[in-house]
Motif scaffolding. Structure first.
Motif, PDB file in Angstrom:
ATOM      1  N   TYR A   1       0.544  -1.278   0.026  1.00  0.00           N
ATOM      2  CA  TYR A   1       0.129  -0.385   0.416  1.00  0.00           C
ATOM      3  C   TYR A   1       0.566   1.339  -0.201  1.00  0.00           C
ATOM      4  O   TYR A   1       0.855   2.175  -1.004  1.00  0.00           O
ATOM      5  CB  TYR A   1      -0.688   0.143   1.117  1.00  0.00           C
ATOM      6  N   THR A   2       1.686   1.227   0.923  1.00  0.00           N
ATOM      7  CA  THR A   2       2.922   2.427   0.671  1.00  0.00           C
ATOM      8  C   THR A   2       3.749   2.443  -0.298  1.00  0.00           C
ATOM      9  O   THR A   2       3.923   3.890   0.110  1.00  0.00           O
ATOM     10  CB  THR A   2       3.330   1.804   2.486  1.00  0.00           C
ATOM     11  N   THR A   3       4.399   1.679  -0.885  1.00  0.00           N
ATOM     12  CA  THR A   3       5.134   1.531  -1.680  1.00  0.00           C
ATOM     13  C   THR A   3       4.679   1.680  -2.881  1.00  0.00           C
ATOM     14  O   THR A   3       5.641   2.444  -4.354  1.00  0.00           O
ATOM     15  CB  THR A   3       6.493   0.798  -2.383  1.00  0.00           C
ATOM     16  N   THR A   4       3.605   1.326  -3.848  1.00  0.00           N
ATOM     17  CA  THR A   4       3.096   1.093  -4.625  1.00  0.00           C
ATOM     18  C   THR A   4       3.108   2.372  -5.145  1.00  0.00           C
ATOM     19  O   THR A   4       1.878   2.979  -4.480  1.00  0.00           O
ATOM     20  CB  THR A   4       1.812   0.021  -4.750  1.00  0.00           C
ATOM     21  N   GLU A   5       2.921   3.031  -6.571  1.00  0.00           N
ATOM     22  CA  GLU A   5       2.576   3.682  -7.004  1.00  0.00           C
ATOM     23  C   GLU A   5       2.412   4.303  -7.981  1.00  0.00           C
ATOM     24  O   GLU A   5       2.227   3.621  -9.059  1.00  0.00           O
ATOM     25  CB  GLU A   5       4.307   4.713  -7.548  1.00  0.00           C
ATOM     26  N   GLY A   6       1.863   5.068  -8.826  1.00  0.00           N
ATOM     27  CA  GLY A   6       1.083   5.892 -10.313  1.00  0.00           C
ATOM     28  C   GLY A   6      -0.873   4.724  -9.928  1.00  0.00           C
ATOM     29  O   GLY A   6      -1.453   4.706 -10.675  1.00  0.00           O
ATOM     30  N   LEU A   7      -1.531   4.572  -8.581  1.00  0.00           N
ATOM     31  CA  LEU A   7      -2.758   3.935  -8.184  1.00  0.00           C
ATOM     32  C   LEU A   7      -3.665   5.309  -8.177  1.00  0.00           C
ATOM     33  O   LEU A   7      -3.567   6.195  -7.823  1.00  0.00           O
ATOM     34  CB  LEU A   7      -2.915   2.811  -7.366  1.00  0.00           C
ATOM     35  N   THR A   8      -4.675   5.369  -8.701  1.00  0.00           N
ATOM     36  CA  THR A   8      -5.822   5.650  -8.437  1.00  0.00           C
ATOM     37  C   THR A   8      -6.198   5.866  -7.252  1.00  0.00           C
ATOM     38  O   THR A   8      -5.681   5.079  -6.427  1.00  0.00           O
ATOM     39  CB  THR A   8      -6.776   5.537  -9.758  1.00  0.00           C
ATOM     40  N   THR A   9      -6.790   6.672  -7.049  1.00  0.00           N
ATOM     41  CA  THR A   9      -7.497   6.499  -5.516  1.00  0.00           C
ATOM     42  C   THR A   9      -8.081   6.042  -4.944  1.00  0.00           C
ATOM     43  O   THR A   9      -8.993   4.941  -4.568  1.00  0.00           O
ATOM     44  CB  THR A   9      -8.677   8.429  -5.414  1.00  0.00           C
TER      45      THR A   9
ATOM     46  N   LEU B   1      -5.389  -0.952  11.162  1.00  0.00           N
ATOM     47  CA  LEU B   1      -6.343   0.415   9.997  1.00  0.00           C
ATOM     48  C   LEU B   1      -4.722   1.118  11.126  1.00  0.00           C
ATOM     49  O   LEU B   1      -4.220   2.104  10.083  1.00  0.00           O
ATOM     50  CB  LEU B   1      -7.178   0.645  10.476  1.00  0.00           C
ATOM     51  N   SER B   2      -4.529   0.854  12.284  1.00  0.00           N
ATOM     52  CA  SER B   2      -3.598   2.665  12.793  1.00  0.00           C
ATOM     53  C   SER B   2      -2.805   2.377  13.137  1.00  0.00           C
ATOM     54  O   SER B   2      -1.710   2.888  12.206  1.00  0.00           O
ATOM     55  CB  SER B   2      -3.320   2.230  14.176  1.00  0.00           C
ATOM     56  N   LYS B   3      -2.134   0.932  12.456  1.00  0.00           N
ATOM     57  CA  LYS B   3      -0.930   0.721  11.878  1.00  0.00           C
ATOM     58  C   LYS B   3      -0.420   1.632   9.999  1.00  0.00           C
ATOM     59  O   LYS B   3       0.817   1.722  10.198  1.00  0.00           O
ATOM     60  CB  LYS B   3      -0.740  -1.106  11.991  1.00  0.00           C
ATOM     61  N   LEU B   4      -0.983   0.769   9.486  1.00  0.00           N
ATOM     62  CA  LEU B   4      -0.661   1.126   8.220  1.00  0.00           C
ATOM     63  C   LEU B   4      -1.467   3.595   8.177  1.00  0.00           C
ATOM     64  O   LEU B   4      -0.002   3.382   7.907  1.00  0.00           O
ATOM     65  CB  LEU B   4      -2.317   1.186   7.613  1.00  0.00           C
ATOM     66  N   GLU B   5      -1.726   3.322   9.739  1.00  0.00           N
ATOM     67  CA  GLU B   5      -1.610   5.077   9.018  1.00  0.00           C
ATOM     68  C   GLU B   5      -0.114   5.741   9.942  1.00  0.00           C
ATOM     69  O   GLU B   5      -0.081   6.693   9.450  1.00  0.00           O
ATOM     70  CB  GLU B   5      -3.055   5.842  10.631  1.00  0.00           C
ATOM     71  N   LYS B   6      -0.145   4.940  10.504  1.00  0.00           N
ATOM     72  CA  LYS B   6       1.654   5.038  10.964  1.00  0.00           C
ATOM     73  C   LYS B   6       1.934   4.940  10.248  1.00  0.00           C
ATOM     74  O   LYS B   6       3.124   5.720   9.803  1.00  0.00           O
ATOM     75  CB  LYS B   6       1.633   3.992  12.577  1.00  0.00           C
ATOM     76  N   ALA B   7       1.942   4.030   9.412  1.00  0.00           N
ATOM     77  CA  ALA B   7       3.214   4.090   8.223  1.00  0.00           C
ATOM     78  C   ALA B   7       3.203   4.741   7.001  1.00  0.00           C
ATOM     79  O   ALA B   7       3.981   4.806   6.503  1.00  0.00           O
ATOM     80  CB  ALA B   7       3.147   2.136   7.935  1.00  0.00           C
ATOM     81  N   LEU B   8       2.013   5.139   7.000  1.00  0.00           N
ATOM     82  CA  LEU B   8       1.266   6.477   5.990  1.00  0.00           C
ATOM     83  C   LEU B   8       1.928   8.028   6.694  1.00  0.00           C
ATOM     84  O   LEU B   8       1.951   8.790   5.260  1.00  0.00           O
ATOM     85  CB  LEU B   8       0.433   6.750   5.713  1.00  0.00           C
ATOM     86  N   GLY B   9       2.396   8.018   8.075  1.00  0.00           N
ATOM     87  CA  GLY B   9       3.508   9.050   8.334  1.00  0.00           C
ATOM     88  C   GLY B   9       1.749  10.067   8.353  1.00  0.00           C
ATOM     89  O   GLY B   9       2.161  11.219   9.001  1.00  0.00           O
TER      90      GLY B   9
END
Length: 55
Positions: A24-32, A47-55
């Motif tokens: 989720y955090t490293t794939t580029e070029g995806l649409t919303t 979800l909180s773990k993903l939110e933390k990774a997204l910064g």
């Protein structure tokens, strides 16, 4: 890109939580919409773990 997204989505669905976050955090070029599609397959309790990774 559609075929690539299907592969990304399939990999995401079959991945563990840490791998889902990496994809989720490293794939580029995806649409919303494509990012939203991936979130449908993300375990909400982490979800909180993903939110933390997204910064």
């Amino acid at each position: 890109m559609a075929a690539d997204f299907e592969k990304i989505k399939n990999d995401f669905i079959n991945a563990d939580v840490d791998e889902k976050i990496r994809i989720y955090t490293t794939t580029e070029g995806l649409t919303t919409e494509q990012f939203r599609e991936l979130l449908k397959y993300y375990p909400i309790k982490y979800l909180s773990k993903l939110e933390k990774a997204l910064g």
